[in-house]
Design an enzyme around this catalytic site. Sequence first.
Site, PDB file in Angstrom:
ATOM      1  N   ASN A 102      72.210  16.834  11.627  1.00 28.26           N
ATOM      2  CA  ASN A 102      73.417  17.688  11.622  1.00 28.26           C
ATOM      3  C   ASN A 102      74.698  16.891  11.802  1.00 28.26           C
ATOM      4  O   ASN A 102      75.491  17.123  12.711  1.00 28.26           O
ATOM      5  CB  ASN A 102      73.302  18.829  12.645  1.00 28.26           C
ATOM      6  CG  ASN A 102      73.141  18.349  14.084  1.00 28.26           C
ATOM      7  OD1 ASN A 102      72.822  17.191  14.336  1.00 28.26           O
ATOM      8  ND2 ASN A 102      73.352  19.241  15.030  1.00 28.26           N
ATOM      9  N   ASN A 121      71.280  24.467  23.964  1.00 27.12           N
ATOM     10  CA  ASN A 121      70.485  25.354  23.116  1.00 27.12           C
ATOM     11  C   ASN A 121      69.138  24.703  22.785  1.00 27.12           C
ATOM     12  O   ASN A 121      69.133  23.657  22.155  1.00 27.12           O
ATOM     13  CB  ASN A 121      71.261  25.648  21.825  1.00 27.12           C
ATOM     14  CG  ASN A 121      70.553  26.667  20.968  1.00 27.12           C
ATOM     15  OD1 ASN A 121      69.799  27.480  21.468  1.00 27.12           O
ATOM     16  ND2 ASN A 121      70.766  26.585  19.664  1.00 27.12           N
ATOM     17  N   ASP A 160      66.871  15.172  23.329  1.00 27.60           N
ATOM     18  CA  ASP A 160      67.858  16.064  22.702  1.00 27.60           C
ATOM     19  C   ASP A 160      69.271  15.648  23.119  1.00 27.60           C
ATOM     20  O   ASP A 160      70.144  16.506  23.350  1.00 27.60           O
ATOM     21  CB  ASP A 160      67.595  17.545  23.001  1.00 27.60           C
ATOM     22  CG  ASP A 160      68.339  18.457  22.020  1.00 27.60           C
ATOM     23  OD1 ASP A 160      69.022  17.951  21.109  1.00 27.60           O
ATOM     24  OD2 ASP A 160      68.249  19.691  22.182  1.00 27.60           O
ATOM     25  N   HIS A 217      63.185  23.728  14.700  1.00 27.54           N
ATOM     26  CA  HIS A 217      64.105  24.161  15.770  1.00 27.54           C
ATOM     27  C   HIS A 217      63.862  25.667  15.902  1.00 27.54           C
ATOM     28  O   HIS A 217      64.348  26.446  15.097  1.00 27.54           O
ATOM     29  CB  HIS A 217      65.545  23.842  15.351  1.00 27.54           C
ATOM     30  CG  HIS A 217      66.596  24.508  16.199  1.00 27.54           C
ATOM     31  ND1 HIS A 217      67.306  23.843  17.169  1.00 27.54           N
ATOM     32  CD2 HIS A 217      67.059  25.780  16.216  1.00 27.54           C
ATOM     33  CE1 HIS A 217      68.157  24.685  17.739  1.00 27.54           C
ATOM     34  NE2 HIS A 217      68.031  25.865  17.179  1.00 27.54           N
ATOM     35  N   HIS A 244      71.051  13.142  18.787  1.00 25.78           N
ATOM     36  CA  HIS A 244      72.162  13.360  17.849  1.00 25.78           C
ATOM     37  C   HIS A 244      73.132  12.189  17.992  1.00 25.78           C
ATOM     38  O   HIS A 244      73.697  11.995  19.069  1.00 25.78           O
ATOM     39  CB  HIS A 244      72.862  14.685  18.169  1.00 25.78           C
ATOM     40  CG  HIS A 244      71.946  15.873  18.065  1.00 25.78           C
ATOM     41  ND1 HIS A 244      71.785  16.589  16.900  1.00 25.78           N
ATOM     42  CD2 HIS A 244      71.104  16.445  18.978  1.00 25.78           C
ATOM     43  CE1 HIS A 244      70.909  17.578  17.105  1.00 25.78           C
ATOM     44  NE2 HIS A 244      70.469  17.499  18.355  1.00 25.78           N
ATOM     45  N   LEU A 245      73.289  11.409  16.922  1.00 26.19           N
ATOM     46  CA  LEU A 245      74.191  10.252  16.977  1.00 26.19           C
ATOM     47  C   LEU A 245      75.565  10.569  16.386  1.00 26.19           C
ATOM     48  O   LEU A 245      76.487   9.779  16.512  1.00 26.19           O
ATOM     49  CB  LEU A 245      73.574   9.043  16.266  1.00 26.19           C
ATOM     50  CG  LEU A 245      72.331   8.438  16.935  1.00 26.19           C
ATOM     51  CD1 LEU A 245      71.815   7.242  16.139  1.00 26.19           C
ATOM     52  CD2 LEU A 245      72.626   8.021  18.374  1.00 26.19           C
ATOM     53  N   ASP A 282      67.358  20.739  12.612  1.00 25.70           N
ATOM     54  CA  ASP A 282      67.664  20.954  14.028  1.00 25.70           C
ATOM     55  C   ASP A 282      69.123  21.323  14.287  1.00 25.70           C
ATOM     56  O   ASP A 282      70.031  20.748  13.705  1.00 25.70           O
ATOM     57  CB  ASP A 282      67.334  19.720  14.866  1.00 25.70           C
ATOM     58  CG  ASP A 282      67.611  20.000  16.332  1.00 25.70           C
ATOM     59  OD1 ASP A 282      66.910  20.849  16.892  1.00 25.70           O
ATOM     60  OD2 ASP A 282      68.559  19.414  16.891  1.00 25.70           O
ATOM     61  N   HIS A 303      62.187  20.880  21.419  1.00 29.91           N
ATOM     62  CA  HIS A 303      62.663  21.432  22.700  1.00 29.91           C
ATOM     63  C   HIS A 303      62.050  22.767  23.138  1.00 29.91           C
ATOM     64  O   HIS A 303      62.743  23.783  23.220  1.00 29.91           O
ATOM     65  CB  HIS A 303      64.187  21.513  22.731  1.00 29.91           C
ATOM     66  CG  HIS A 303      64.877  21.983  21.472  1.00 29.91           C
ATOM     67  ND1 HIS A 303      64.596  23.170  20.877  1.00 29.91           N
ATOM     68  CD2 HIS A 303      65.840  21.404  20.713  1.00 29.91           C
ATOM     69  CE1 HIS A 303      65.359  23.320  19.819  1.00 29.91           C
ATOM     70  NE2 HIS A 303      66.113  22.249  19.686  1.00 29.91           N
TER      71      HIS A 303
END
Length: 430
Positions: free
Chosen positions: A95, A279, A306, A180, A63-64, A153, A233
Site C-alpha cells: 500500500n 487496524n 505490522d 487482510h 509498511h515501508l 493489506d 494480524h
Amino acid sequence: MIGDIFLIKGGKIATPDGIMKGCVRIEGGRIAAVSADLPADGADIVDASGMLVTPGLVDLHCHLREPGYEEKEDIASGTTAAAKGGFASICCMANTNPVNDNAVVTEFIKKKAALAGPVHVYPIAAITKNLAGEELTEVGELVEAGAAALSDDGKCVRNAQRMRLALSYAKRFGIRVISHPEDTDLTDGGLMNEGYWSTAIGLPGITRAAEETMIARDCTLAEVEHTGVHIAHVSTAGGAEIIRQAKRRGVRVTCETAPHYIYATDELVRGYDTNTKVNPPLRAEDDRRALIEALLDGTIDCIATDHAPHHADDKNVEYAIASSGISGFETAFSICWTVLVKGGYMTAEKLLEKMTSAPAKILGLDTGTIAPGCPADVAIIDPDAEWTVDPDKFASRGHNTPFGGRTLSGVVKCTIAGGKIAFGGEWACR
Ligand code: DOR
Ligand code: ZN
C-alpha cells in the site's frame, strides 16, 4: 572494524537443536561453522559473552511507505529501524503510492533496498490493481520481478470470487496470498474494539465478527482451491479458533499476530491517545490471552510486527480521523520477550522460532536459521537488560507508539544481515 570474516564468541546460540553455548563463524556472507569452540583463525572477534545469539529476526508484515509516503517512512529509515529491532529480513506491504501492483514498483523497492537498506527486503505485491479489489494483478510478472507474496493489506478483497481467483492463480505460480481479514461493511464507522471500553468511553465499536467472518471465508476458499493462505494480524479469540479448526481439518492456513495484540488491550484507548488506533483494533483481555494460547498450541504460526509508521500530522488529530497503525520494529522483540518469555508463557526457543524460522518457512525465505551454509543473518541480544521506550529516539520516521515510557526486557545489541553488520557496529567493535 569488523571485516568479512568474524567469529561471534561467548554467547548462547539459538540453533535448530536448541540453545547452546558456543561460537558462530561467519565468512563470505554465510555461516561457516557453529560449534562449542572455534579458533580465531584469522577472524575478527565479536565478544557476545552473556548474550543470546539468534537468527536475525524475520518480519512477514511491515509498511515501508516508499514510494509515495516518505514523510511517514522511507526504505532507508525503515530498514535502519528494522535492523535496530533485530530484524535481518522484512517483507513490505504493497500500500504505497503508486501501489506495488506491477513489476516496475516491485523492482524499484528491491533496488532501493539493495542500495539504501542494511537488511534484506522482500516486497509483497498487491492482489488487485491499485488495491481496488477489482482487477487482479499480473501474478506471473510480479513473481518474475521478485514479489515474495501477494496482499492487498490495509484493504480486504471484498469480492469472494476475486479472492478465489487470486488464490487459484497464486497456487499456479507458487506464491502465497496474505489475507487482510476485514469485512469493511461491518467495520464501517468503527474506531475501536466493540465492547465494554467502547461503550464506556463513547467511541463507535468494531465487531470481532468483521475479522472472523473474513478469516472463515478465506480458510474456506483456500480449502476449495486446495491451496494455502496466510491470515494477517489475527487479533481475536474467535479468529484464532476458526483457524485452529481449519488446520484440524487439513486446510493449509498459516497466520500471524502482532506484538501489540499480546501486550495491550482496548482499555489503553480510554485516554483517547491516537497512537492506540490500529487496524484491527486492540481487543479485550480474553482475546489477548487466547492469542497467547494459540501461539503456544501452534494455531498462530508466527509473530509479525505490522510496523505501520505515520507522520505526527496523521496522529495529532481527533481519534475519528487519525491514521491507524503502530510503529513497531523497535519494540517488537522486547514486547514479545517481556510478555511471553519473561512472563513465563513460552520458552526462549519457542519465541525465537515464531520470529525467525517459522515466518521464513511460510514464505520460503532462505533465512531464519543458524546452521552451516545458511545466510549469515544473526541478531545478538542482551536478554536481561532493560530499557525504556522513548519514541523520540526511534530510527523509524514514525514515532507513533502507545508504549512510550514503558520499561521492557531484552535489548538488541547487534544485527547482522548477509554477513554485514546492519546495526550495532560500535558495540561489536568495542
Ligand atoms: O493499522 C494498520 N495500519 N492496519 C493496516 O492494515 C494498514 C496499516 C497501514 O498501512 O497504516
Ligand atoms: Zn492489515
